[in-house]
Write a protein that holds these residues in place. Sequence first.
Motif, PDB file in Angstrom:
ATOM      1  N   LEU A   9      -2.370  -2.855   0.465  1.00  0.00           N
ATOM      2  CA  LEU A   9      -3.005  -2.381   1.694  1.00  0.00           C
ATOM      3  C   LEU A   9      -4.458  -2.827   1.780  1.00  0.00           C
ATOM      4  O   LEU A   9      -4.950  -3.182   2.857  1.00  0.00           O
ATOM      5  CB  LEU A   9      -2.912  -0.854   1.777  1.00  0.00           C
ATOM      6  CG  LEU A   9      -1.541  -0.286   2.147  1.00  0.00           C
ATOM      7  CD1 LEU A   9      -1.542   1.238   2.045  1.00  0.00           C
ATOM      8  CD2 LEU A   9      -1.140  -0.716   3.556  1.00  0.00           C
ATOM      9  N   ARG A  13      -5.923  -5.172   4.693  1.00  0.00           N
ATOM     10  CA  ARG A  13      -7.084  -4.742   5.480  1.00  0.00           C
ATOM     11  C   ARG A  13      -8.134  -5.847   5.527  1.00  0.00           C
ATOM     12  O   ARG A  13      -8.808  -6.048   6.532  1.00  0.00           O
ATOM     13  CB  ARG A  13      -7.682  -3.459   4.900  1.00  0.00           C
ATOM     14  CG  ARG A  13      -8.808  -2.910   5.766  1.00  0.00           C
ATOM     15  CD  ARG A  13      -9.348  -1.592   5.247  1.00  0.00           C
ATOM     16  NE  ARG A  13     -10.393  -1.093   6.119  1.00  0.00           N
ATOM     17  CZ  ARG A  13     -10.181  -0.385   7.221  1.00  0.00           C
ATOM     18  NH1 ARG A  13      -8.945  -0.073   7.564  1.00  0.00           N
ATOM     19  NH2 ARG A  13     -11.197   0.018   7.959  1.00  0.00           N
ATOM     20  N   TYR A  28       2.022  -6.171   6.834  1.00  0.00           N
ATOM     21  CA  TYR A  28       2.321  -4.742   6.880  1.00  0.00           C
ATOM     22  C   TYR A  28       3.833  -4.519   6.941  1.00  0.00           C
ATOM     23  O   TYR A  28       4.396  -3.686   6.219  1.00  0.00           O
ATOM     24  CB  TYR A  28       1.679  -4.095   8.104  1.00  0.00           C
ATOM     25  CG  TYR A  28       0.218  -3.751   7.954  1.00  0.00           C
ATOM     26  CD1 TYR A  28      -0.230  -2.967   6.878  1.00  0.00           C
ATOM     27  CD2 TYR A  28      -0.718  -4.190   8.880  1.00  0.00           C
ATOM     28  CE1 TYR A  28      -1.574  -2.639   6.744  1.00  0.00           C
ATOM     29  CE2 TYR A  28      -2.068  -3.873   8.753  1.00  0.00           C
ATOM     30  CZ  TYR A  28      -2.490  -3.097   7.683  1.00  0.00           C
ATOM     31  OH  TYR A  28      -3.815  -2.788   7.556  1.00  0.00           O
ATOM     32  N   SER A  31       5.584  -5.480   3.613  1.00  0.00           N
ATOM     33  CA  SER A  31       5.340  -4.470   2.575  1.00  0.00           C
ATOM     34  C   SER A  31       6.150  -3.206   2.846  1.00  0.00           C
ATOM     35  O   SER A  31       6.684  -2.580   1.918  1.00  0.00           O
ATOM     36  CB  SER A  31       3.848  -4.124   2.521  1.00  0.00           C
ATOM     37  OG  SER A  31       3.082  -5.250   2.151  1.00  0.00           O
ATOM     38  N   TYR A  32       6.239  -2.847   4.117  1.00  0.00           N
ATOM     39  CA  TYR A  32       7.031  -1.671   4.501  1.00  0.00           C
ATOM     40  C   TYR A  32       8.490  -1.853   4.107  1.00  0.00           C
ATOM     41  O   TYR A  32       9.099  -0.972   3.481  1.00  0.00           O
ATOM     42  CB  TYR A  32       6.906  -1.440   6.007  1.00  0.00           C
ATOM     43  CG  TYR A  32       8.062  -0.664   6.598  1.00  0.00           C
ATOM     44  CD1 TYR A  32       8.184   0.706   6.404  1.00  0.00           C
ATOM     45  CD2 TYR A  32       9.053  -1.320   7.337  1.00  0.00           C
ATOM     46  CE1 TYR A  32       9.258   1.415   6.927  1.00  0.00           C
ATOM     47  CE2 TYR A  32      10.119  -0.628   7.872  1.00  0.00           C
ATOM     48  CZ  TYR A  32      10.226   0.741   7.662  1.00  0.00           C
ATOM     49  OH  TYR A  32      11.297   1.431   8.178  1.00  0.00           O
ATOM     50  N   ILE A  47       2.410   3.082   4.487  1.00  0.00           N
ATOM     51  CA  ILE A  47       2.048   1.719   4.898  1.00  0.00           C
ATOM     52  C   ILE A  47       2.018   1.615   6.419  1.00  0.00           C
ATOM     53  O   ILE A  47       1.091   1.034   6.999  1.00  0.00           O
ATOM     54  CB  ILE A  47       3.044   0.697   4.307  1.00  0.00           C
ATOM     55  CG1 ILE A  47       2.824   0.559   2.800  1.00  0.00           C
ATOM     56  CG2 ILE A  47       2.903  -0.664   4.990  1.00  0.00           C
ATOM     57  CD1 ILE A  47       3.913  -0.208   2.085  1.00  0.00           C
ATOM     58  N   GLU A  50      -1.091   3.713   7.813  1.00  0.00           N
ATOM     59  CA  GLU A  50      -2.374   3.057   7.568  1.00  0.00           C
ATOM     60  C   GLU A  50      -2.470   1.741   8.323  1.00  0.00           C
ATOM     61  O   GLU A  50      -3.538   1.371   8.828  1.00  0.00           O
ATOM     62  CB  GLU A  50      -2.571   2.841   6.075  1.00  0.00           C
ATOM     63  CG  GLU A  50      -2.775   4.138   5.310  1.00  0.00           C
ATOM     64  CD  GLU A  50      -3.401   3.916   3.938  1.00  0.00           C
ATOM     65  OE1 GLU A  50      -3.943   2.826   3.697  1.00  0.00           O
ATOM     66  OE2 GLU A  50      -3.349   4.841   3.122  1.00  0.00           O
ATOM     67  N   GLY A  51      -1.358   1.028   8.412  1.00  0.00           N
ATOM     68  CA  GLY A  51      -1.370  -0.228   9.154  1.00  0.00           C
ATOM     69  C   GLY A  51      -1.656  -0.005  10.628  1.00  0.00           C
ATOM     70  O   GLY A  51      -2.459  -0.712  11.236  1.00  0.00           O
TER      71      GLY A  51
END
Length: 321
Positions: A9, A13, A28, A31-32, A47, A50-51
């Motif tokens: 993350l 970012r 994102y 990763s999810y 994820i 926050e994404g």
Amino acid sequence: MASSVAKTLARIRGSVEAGAYYEAQQMYKTSYHRSKARKQLSDAIQILQEGAVTQLSYGQTTCGVELGMLLVETYTSTDTPADEASVARLLAIIHAFPPPSRAGGEAAAGSAAGQGSAAAVVDECARLVATAVKWALKCGAAAGARSMHSAFAAYLWKSLGAEGFGRALQHFVRSDDAQTFAEALHSCAQSGPAAEVDLWLLRALLQVLAAASSPSSRAAQLAHARAVSRAFCQLSGPLDTPTSHFAELLLLALEHAGQSPRAHAMFQLARERYSDEVLRRDESLGPMLERVEVGFFNVRRGNGALGGLLGDLFKSLTEAH
């Protein structure tokens, strides 16, 4: 959250901060899906939250909303309960919605292009809110749905002001934030004729009450209407007009709807008593009032006489005014 996910993350970012929004979006999502495939659902959900918040904080409405929609889809497919934690994640996303004027580096507000872009931003955000509210209600989390309506209504009012009040209204009436609703309503009323301030309040109360779509929502909508009325009058000062008296009698009748069989008669008599001097002020009032009657009393127009405590109450109020 696994340390490896936290590092991922942080790296994504960095891509967002560098302006590589599309690349970050794909990262994102990748990763999810990896976390979900490993049965690490909490990481996958984190994820997405926050994404979405990160993309929205950089004005990337489409990217943020896409991740938010995927979060709701995940909640649905995994039977995630609409508890305080799951609703809070969606609220965090709604609170991160960017002002329409700066989302995605759009044209400056005030130009034709800017106005069109602002509308598109609001439409995207509204799409996510509608989906999230639908999920919450389906899970039986009416309070969660109200909190999301409140957050979005406040966003619309803060971002668009009086020009966007009509759009914010549909969320204000289903919210649990009577104070912000009353402040927005009073601000709009102040821009019009002083003689119509009471009419603004009555229209809003009827819209709140008419939004009661089920027996379980009646009590909440009625409490919301009462709270809005109280907060509005604190801002405007006491209202002493036929329209304000009718609004008060209407609330009293509805508050007794489940306690006395005479409450409906009180409702009918109030409508008859103020038909000419109040209900004819705005042609939208009659239809809304009928909808409220059907929703709270489950009947169409009927006959009935007042008596007892409610009759005395109505008599004292009408004679005093």
